[in-house]
Design a protein around this motif. Sequence first.
Motif, PDB file in Angstrom:
ATOM      1  N   VAL A 273    -107.550  76.168 121.084  1.00 17.85           N
ATOM      2  CA  VAL A 273    -106.097  76.025 121.106  1.00 17.85           C
ATOM      3  C   VAL A 273    -105.480  77.303 121.681  1.00 17.85           C
ATOM      4  N   ASP A 274    -104.477  77.120 122.554  1.00 19.16           N
ATOM      5  CA  ASP A 274    -103.739  78.178 123.259  1.00 19.16           C
ATOM      6  C   ASP A 274    -104.482  78.774 124.445  1.00 19.16           C
ATOM      7  N   ASP A 275    -105.707  78.335 124.748  1.00 12.84           N
ATOM      8  CA  ASP A 275    -106.368  78.767 125.978  1.00 12.84           C
ATOM      9  C   ASP A 275    -105.695  78.077 127.162  1.00 12.84           C
ATOM     10  N   THR A 276    -105.799  78.700 128.327  1.00 17.21           N
ATOM     11  CA  THR A 276    -105.158  78.166 129.531  1.00 17.21           C
ATOM     12  C   THR A 276    -106.215  77.755 130.549  1.00 17.21           C
ATOM     13  N   VAL A 277    -105.976  76.621 131.186  1.00 16.09           N
ATOM     14  CA  VAL A 277    -106.850  76.073 132.216  1.00 16.09           C
ATOM     15  C   VAL A 277    -106.002  75.825 133.455  1.00 16.09           C
ATOM     16  N   GLU A 278    -106.547  76.139 134.621  1.00 14.28           N
ATOM     17  CA  GLU A 278    -105.866  75.809 135.879  1.00 14.28           C
ATOM     18  C   GLU A 278    -106.571  74.603 136.486  1.00 14.28           C
ATOM     19  N   LEU A 279    -105.794  73.540 136.745  1.00 15.74           N
ATOM     20  CA  LEU A 279    -106.346  72.323 137.333  1.00 15.74           C
ATOM     21  C   LEU A 279    -105.713  72.068 138.689  1.00 15.74           C
ATOM     22  N   ASN A 280    -106.514  71.535 139.604  1.00 14.89           N
ATOM     23  CA  ASN A 280    -106.011  71.080 140.897  1.00 14.89           C
ATOM     24  C   ASN A 280    -106.944  69.981 141.378  1.00 14.89           C
ATOM     25  N   GLY A 281    -106.570  69.338 142.439  1.00  5.62           N
ATOM     26  CA  GLY A 281    -107.410  68.281 142.990  1.00  5.62           C
ATOM     27  C   GLY A 281    -106.808  66.911 142.777  1.00  5.62           C
ATOM     28  N   LYS A 282    -107.646  65.921 142.863  1.00  7.82           N
ATOM     29  CA  LYS A 282    -107.183  64.533 142.868  1.00  7.82           C
ATOM     30  C   LYS A 282    -106.781  64.046 141.481  1.00  7.82           C
ATOM     31  N   GLY A 283    -105.579  63.461 141.422  1.00  5.48           N
ATOM     32  CA  GLY A 283    -105.130  62.792 140.212  1.00  5.48           C
ATOM     33  C   GLY A 283    -104.416  63.658 139.198  1.00  5.48           C
ATOM     34  N   VAL A 284    -104.319  64.965 139.451  1.00  5.75           N
ATOM     35  CA  VAL A 284    -103.619  65.842 138.502  1.00  5.75           C
ATOM     36  C   VAL A 284    -102.533  66.621 139.234  1.00  5.75           C
ATOM     37  N   ASP A 285    -101.493  66.988 138.497  1.00  5.25           N
ATOM     38  CA  ASP A 285    -100.493  67.893 139.044  1.00  5.25           C
ATOM     39  C   ASP A 285    -101.084  69.295 138.996  1.00  5.25           C
ATOM     40  N   GLU A 286    -101.148  69.943 140.154  1.00  4.63           N
ATOM     41  CA  GLU A 286    -101.744  71.270 140.230  1.00  4.63           C
ATOM     42  C   GLU A 286    -100.951  72.260 139.386  1.00  4.63           C
ATOM     43  N   GLY A 287    -101.660  73.055 138.616  1.00 13.14           N
ATOM     44  CA  GLY A 287    -100.986  74.082 137.844  1.00 13.14           C
ATOM     45  C   GLY A 287    -101.766  74.518 136.623  1.00 13.14           C
ATOM     46  N   LEU A 288    -101.068  75.284 135.790  1.00 17.61           N
ATOM     47  CA  LEU A 288    -101.655  75.807 134.565  1.00 17.61           C
ATOM     48  C   LEU A 288    -101.350  74.879 133.399  1.00 17.61           C
ATOM     49  N   TYR A 289    -102.316  74.725 132.527  1.00 16.07           N
ATOM     50  CA  TYR A 289    -102.189  73.886 131.341  1.00 16.07           C
ATOM     51  C   TYR A 289    -102.693  74.672 130.129  1.00 16.07           C
ATOM     52  N   VAL A 290    -102.037  74.467 129.014  1.00 20.28           N
ATOM     53  CA  VAL A 290    -102.403  75.152 127.777  1.00 20.28           C
ATOM     54  C   VAL A 290    -102.985  74.136 126.796  1.00 20.28           C
ATOM     55  N   VAL A 291    -104.093  74.510 126.167  1.00 24.21           N
ATOM     56  CA  VAL A 291    -104.739  73.641 125.183  1.00 24.21           C
ATOM     57  C   VAL A 291    -103.845  73.552 123.950  1.00 24.21           C
ATOM     58  N   SER A 292    -103.509  72.312 123.570  1.00 19.69           N
ATOM     59  CA  SER A 292    -102.654  72.124 122.396  1.00 19.69           C
ATOM     60  C   SER A 292    -103.398  71.500 121.210  1.00 19.69           C
ATOM     61  N   GLU A 293    -104.500  70.812 121.476  1.00 18.21           N
ATOM     62  CA  GLU A 293    -105.226  70.176 120.372  1.00 18.21           C
ATOM     63  C   GLU A 293    -106.631  69.796 120.822  1.00 18.21           C
ATOM     64  N   LEU A 294    -107.558  69.818 119.880  1.00 25.58           N
ATOM     65  CA  LEU A 294    -108.927  69.350 120.106  1.00 25.58           C
ATOM     66  C   LEU A 294    -109.249  68.297 119.056  1.00 25.58           C
ATOM     67  N   ARG A 295    -109.849  67.189 119.488  1.00 31.66           N
ATOM     68  CA  ARG A 295    -110.280  66.137 118.558  1.00 31.66           C
ATOM     69  C   ARG A 295    -111.733  65.809 118.858  1.00 31.66           C
ATOM     70  N   TYR A 296    -112.542  65.825 117.826  1.00 28.78           N
ATOM     71  CA  TYR A 296    -113.968  65.509 117.954  1.00 28.78           C
ATOM     72  C   TYR A 296    -114.243  64.100 117.429  1.00 28.78           C
ATOM     73  N   PHE A 297    -115.105  63.401 118.139  1.00 32.61           N
ATOM     74  CA  PHE A 297    -115.513  62.055 117.753  1.00 32.61           C
ATOM     75  C   PHE A 297    -117.027  61.960 117.884  1.00 32.61           C
ATOM     76  N   PRO A 298    -117.627  61.024 117.156  1.00 31.44           N
ATOM     77  CA  PRO A 298    -119.060  60.798 117.370  1.00 31.44           C
ATOM     78  C   PRO A 298    -119.287  60.327 118.816  1.00 31.44           C
ATOM     79  N   ARG A 299    -120.355  60.797 119.398  1.00 33.51           N
ATOM     80  CA  ARG A 299    -120.713  60.394 120.756  1.00 33.51           C
ATOM     81  C   ARG A 299    -120.978  58.898 120.765  1.00 33.51           C
TER      82      ARG A 299
END
Length: 178
Positions: free
Chosen positions: A118-144
């Motif tokens: 949470v609060d880490d930043t990721v930069e995404l670009n490429g197909k299907g996403v708006d290019e830019g910086l994104y901040v982690v707001s939540e993590l949810r774990y599920f059984p595989r």
Amino acid sequence: MKRLIVLLVGTAVLLVTAFVLVSAGRQPTEARTASQFEQATIPAVAETAEPPPEPLPESAPKAKFTRTIWTSTKLAEIDAALDQCRGPVSADLGADKPVFVAEHDYCGGSAWMWKLGVDDTVELNGKGVDEGLYVVSELRYFPRKSGAQVSDLPPGDVVLQTCVSATKMVFIALESAR
């Protein structure tokens, strides 16, 4: 032999004298006019420089990871794209839903996604996403292979997904940092 040398020297002196006399007697010629090609000018091109991008404020978050989405597909067809192991794959889930971005753990997803918190930043670009910086707001774990549904995704602008162990997968909600 002596005659031949005298003859050659005399001929050389005669030729030099003739050249000097001819050169000295020449009248100056009119100034040469420039050809049409030499008079041509190249039209000036006004430079239309794009304004420089606005610098990020010094307080802007720094990206922990930068990833390029290599393709975008439909959710029903995402497995085939993921199996090519060419990088993250996005899928549009529809209006009012986050963009879904997945990558197999064994194709690189576990090399970066499981390191996000949470609060880490990721930069995404490429197909299907708006290019830019994104901040982690939540993590949810599920059984595989739990059969998690779109309704199980945490809210966000983008949701990342990868497997993190033999028994677990993670959904990571990202909010745009704009």
